[in-house]
Design a protein around this motif. Structure first.
Motif, mmCIF file in Angstrom:
data_model
loop_
_atom_site.group_PDB
_atom_site.id
_atom_site.type_symbol
_atom_site.label_atom_id
_atom_site.label_comp_id
_atom_site.label_asym_id
_atom_site.label_seq_id
_atom_site.Cartn_x
_atom_site.Cartn_y
_atom_site.Cartn_z
ATOM 1 N N ARG A 1 -30.237 15.649 -19.769
ATOM 2 C CA ARG A 1 -29.693 14.510 -20.526
ATOM 3 C C ARG A 1 -28.457 14.955 -21.306
ATOM 4 O O ARG A 1 -28.450 16.014 -21.938
ATOM 5 C CB ARG A 1 -30.764 13.995 -21.500
ATOM 6 N N LEU A 2 -27.427 14.140 -21.241
ATOM 7 C CA LEU A 2 -26.183 14.453 -21.955
ATOM 8 C C LEU A 2 -26.163 13.768 -23.310
ATOM 9 O O LEU A 2 -26.430 12.568 -23.422
ATOM 10 C CB LEU A 2 -24.973 14.014 -21.140
ATOM 11 N N LEU A 3 -25.829 14.531 -24.331
ATOM 12 C CA LEU A 3 -25.610 14.000 -25.670
ATOM 13 C C LEU A 3 -24.148 14.221 -26.048
ATOM 14 O O LEU A 3 -23.380 14.805 -25.288
ATOM 15 C CB LEU A 3 -26.516 14.708 -26.685
ATOM 16 N N ALA A 4 -23.782 13.751 -27.235
ATOM 17 C CA ALA A 4 -22.408 13.965 -27.700
ATOM 18 C C ALA A 4 -22.117 15.448 -27.889
ATOM 19 O O ALA A 4 -20.958 15.878 -27.807
ATOM 20 C CB ALA A 4 -22.190 13.215 -29.010
ATOM 21 N N THR A 5 -23.163 16.250 -28.134
ATOM 22 C CA THR A 5 -22.979 17.686 -28.372
ATOM 23 C C THR A 5 -23.152 18.533 -27.115
ATOM 24 O O THR A 5 -23.045 19.752 -27.182
ATOM 25 C CB THR A 5 -23.984 18.172 -29.434
ATOM 26 N N SER A 6 -23.429 17.894 -25.979
ATOM 27 C CA SER A 6 -23.647 18.649 -24.736
ATOM 28 C C SER A 6 -22.359 19.321 -24.290
ATOM 29 O O SER A 6 -21.273 18.741 -24.386
ATOM 30 C CB SER A 6 -24.160 17.720 -23.633
ATOM 31 N N GLU A 7 -22.499 20.552 -23.804
ATOM 32 C CA GLU A 7 -21.328 21.296 -23.353
ATOM 33 C C GLU A 7 -21.400 21.519 -21.847
ATOM 34 O O GLU A 7 -22.475 21.509 -21.254
ATOM 35 C CB GLU A 7 -21.233 22.645 -24.069
ATOM 36 N N MET A 8 -20.233 21.705 -21.246
ATOM 37 C CA MET A 8 -20.134 22.018 -19.825
ATOM 38 C C MET A 8 -19.131 23.144 -19.637
ATOM 39 O O MET A 8 -18.038 23.097 -20.197
ATOM 40 C CB MET A 8 -19.656 20.791 -19.041
ATOM 41 N N SER A 9 -19.496 24.146 -18.846
ATOM 42 C CA SER A 9 -18.564 25.241 -18.598
ATOM 43 C C SER A 9 -18.878 25.876 -17.254
ATOM 44 O O SER A 9 -20.036 25.940 -16.835
ATOM 45 C CB SER A 9 -18.655 26.300 -19.707
ATOM 46 N N CYS A 10 -17.819 26.321 -16.588
ATOM 47 C CA CYS A 10 -17.990 26.975 -15.288
ATOM 48 C C CYS A 10 -18.554 28.381 -15.479
ATOM 49 O O CYS A 10 -18.203 29.088 -16.425
ATOM 50 C CB CYS A 10 -16.644 27.073 -14.566
ATOM 51 N N ALA A 11 -19.434 28.768 -14.570
ATOM 52 C CA ALA A 11 -19.976 30.130 -14.561
ATOM 53 C C ALA A 11 -20.031 30.574 -13.107
ATOM 54 O O ALA A 11 -21.054 30.459 -12.443
ATOM 55 C CB ALA A 11 -21.366 30.169 -15.198
ATOM 56 N N GLY A 12 -18.900 31.048 -12.592
ATOM 57 C CA GLY A 12 -18.826 31.404 -11.179
ATOM 58 C C GLY A 12 -18.850 30.156 -10.315
ATOM 59 O O GLY A 12 -18.041 29.248 -10.480
ATOM 60 N N TYR A 13 -19.817 30.103 -9.399
ATOM 61 C CA TYR A 13 -19.956 28.936 -8.533
ATOM 62 C C TYR A 13 -20.945 27.932 -9.116
ATOM 63 O O TYR A 13 -21.396 27.016 -8.427
ATOM 64 C CB TYR A 13 -20.410 29.368 -7.139
ATOM 65 N N THR A 14 -21.298 28.080 -10.372
ATOM 66 C CA THR A 14 -22.252 27.192 -11.024
ATOM 67 C C THR A 14 -21.622 26.572 -12.270
ATOM 68 O O THR A 14 -20.539 26.968 -12.707
ATOM 69 C CB THR A 14 -23.528 27.957 -11.431
ATOM 70 N N ILE A 15 -22.321 25.593 -12.844
ATOM 71 C CA ILE A 15 -21.881 24.960 -14.081
ATOM 72 C C ILE A 15 -23.009 25.055 -15.097
ATOM 73 O O ILE A 15 -24.163 24.776 -14.780
ATOM 74 C CB ILE A 15 -21.479 23.487 -13.854
ATOM 75 N N ARG A 16 -22.656 25.431 -16.306
ATOM 76 C CA ARG A 16 -23.624 25.553 -17.384
ATOM 77 C C ARG A 16 -23.641 24.251 -18.181
ATOM 78 O O ARG A 16 -22.615 23.814 -18.687
ATOM 79 C CB ARG A 16 -23.253 26.724 -18.291
ATOM 80 N N ILE A 17 -24.822 23.631 -18.275
ATOM 81 C CA ILE A 17 -24.992 22.367 -18.988
ATOM 82 C C ILE A 17 -26.194 22.499 -19.914
ATOM 83 O O ILE A 17 -27.302 22.807 -19.465
ATOM 84 C CB ILE A 17 -25.212 21.181 -18.023
ATOM 85 N N ASN A 18 -25.992 22.259 -21.205
ATOM 86 C CA ASN A 18 -27.088 22.360 -22.188
ATOM 87 C C ASN A 18 -27.820 23.704 -22.078
ATOM 88 O O ASN A 18 -29.054 23.765 -22.088
ATOM 89 C CB ASN A 18 -28.093 21.218 -22.000
ATOM 90 N N ASN A 19 -27.048 24.772 -21.945
ATOM 91 C CA ASN A 19 -27.612 26.127 -21.856
ATOM 92 C C ASN A 19 -28.429 26.361 -20.586
ATOM 93 O O ASN A 19 -29.161 27.348 -20.491
ATOM 94 C CB ASN A 19 -28.485 26.442 -23.082
ATOM 95 N N GLN A 20 -28.321 25.463 -19.611
ATOM 96 C CA GLN A 20 -28.982 25.617 -18.325
ATOM 97 C C GLN A 20 -27.913 25.735 -17.242
ATOM 98 O O GLN A 20 -26.893 25.046 -17.292
ATOM 99 C CB GLN A 20 -29.911 24.429 -18.017
ATOM 100 N N VAL A 21 -28.143 26.591 -16.264
ATOM 101 C CA VAL A 21 -27.160 26.832 -15.205
ATOM 102 C C VAL A 21 -27.586 26.111 -13.932
ATOM 103 O O VAL A 21 -28.741 26.218 -13.495
ATOM 104 C CB VAL A 21 -27.010 28.342 -14.921
ATOM 105 N N PHE A 22 -26.644 25.359 -13.338
ATOM 106 C CA PHE A 22 -26.939 24.582 -12.127
ATOM 107 C C PHE A 22 -25.875 24.847 -11.070
ATOM 108 O O PHE A 22 -24.700 25.029 -11.381
ATOM 109 C CB PHE A 22 -26.967 23.083 -12.438
ATOM 110 N N ALA A 23 -26.328 24.854 -9.831
ATOM 111 C CA ALA A 23 -25.413 24.987 -8.700
ATOM 112 C C ALA A 23 -25.259 23.626 -8.024
ATOM 113 O O ALA A 23 -26.059 22.717 -8.235
ATOM 114 C CB ALA A 23 -25.953 26.013 -7.705
ATOM 115 N N GLN A 24 -24.206 23.490 -7.217
ATOM 116 C CA GLN A 24 -24.001 22.250 -6.485
ATOM 117 C C GLN A 24 -25.120 22.051 -5.454
ATOM 118 O O GLN A 24 -25.707 23.052 -5.021
ATOM 119 C CB GLN A 24 -22.615 22.260 -5.807
ATOM 120 N N PRO A 25 -25.428 20.835 -5.082
ATOM 121 C CA PRO A 25 -24.752 19.595 -5.494
ATOM 122 C C PRO A 25 -25.136 19.169 -6.913
ATOM 123 O O PRO A 25 -26.235 19.464 -7.376
ATOM 124 C CB PRO A 25 -25.258 18.576 -4.466
#
Length: 241
Positions: A154-178
């Motif tokens: 779930r995204l909140l106003a304080t949620s962050e997104m950042s690239c980590a190699g071939y993955t994206i870090r969202i809410n301190n959790q790392v996810f790969a595509q799709p």
């Protein structure tokens, strides 16, 4: 002789009065002539700020009066104020993103592109980056999305997104595509925000070559925010300060 002295006194007195009036007029004129524009602007800003603060205070007073009237009505009707406060708390949790929600909306799937690279082209061009996901989320927010999640986060106003190699870090959790983005709102409006000509999603699909799939859904479920929030610097402001 006395008559001449009297005339001379009147003449001198008139000259002194005229000189005093001219000095006063000059001072008044100078006061208005040399007031800096910045000073006038600062006064206008200060007045406008005070006016807005008064409006906010009046609005706050009206809201508190309304709340007190509601509590008074509940008490008169034999209700329990605790239940009313609990209901208000649940509403705030719903708005803040701390309860599971469901409703109509869209499901957007974003994945790396599979097209052939041009000669000498950087392979990163056909990969999904955090800025791509962020722009898509912003387009959904502008289109009226009331709740958004990415891969179940779930995204909140304080949620962050950042690239980590071939993955994206969202809410301190790392996810790969799709990346599966769910949004609750008017399905047609949300779909148009992604599929209409000139949108960022169309740019990613048709120009960049990423995989973009948008589907409208009659009912989707979005989980509540599951991470802990620890404010290190934020604290309630003291009233009147």
């Amino acid at each position: 002789m006395k008559y001449n002295v009297w005339k001379l006194n009147i003449l001198l007195f008139s000259i002194l009065v005229g000189f005093a009036i001219s000095l006063q007029a000059k001072n008044v004129k100078g006061e208005y002539l040399y007031v800096p524009l910045k000073v006038i602007h600062d006064y206008k800003v200060a007045i406008e700020s005070e006016r807005k603060e008064m409006e906010n205070l009046q609005k706050m007073i009206l809201e508190k009066k309304k709340q007190m009237e509601e509590y008074k009505k509940i008490k008169q009707e034999g209700g329990v104020i605790k239940e009313a406060m609990q209901k208000e708390l649940e509403e705030q949790k719903l708005i803040g993103g701390f309860v599971d929600v469901e409703g109509p909306g869209i499901i957007l799937v974003v994945n790396d592109g599979t097209r052939e690279l041009y000669e000498g082209e950087d392979p990163n061009n056909v990969l999904v980056h955090d800025i791509d996901v962020l722009n898509l989320v912003n387009d959904l927010k502008v289109a009226g999305a009331e709740a958004i999640s990415i891969n179940g986060q779930r995204l909140l106003a304080t949620s962050e997104m950042s690239c980590a190699g071939y993955t994206i870090r969202i809410n301190n959790q790392v996810f790969a595509q799709p990346f599966v983005i769910k949004a609750i709102g008017d399905p047609k409006t949300l779909e148009a925000a992604l599929n209409a000509p000139g949108t960022y999603a169309r740019f990613l699909k048709e120009i960049v070559g990423l995989y973009i799939e948008v589907n409208t859904v009659l009912n989707i479920k979005i989980p509540k925010y599951s991470e802990e929030i620890d404010f290190q610097y934020l604290k309630p402001a003291e009233e009147g300060v």
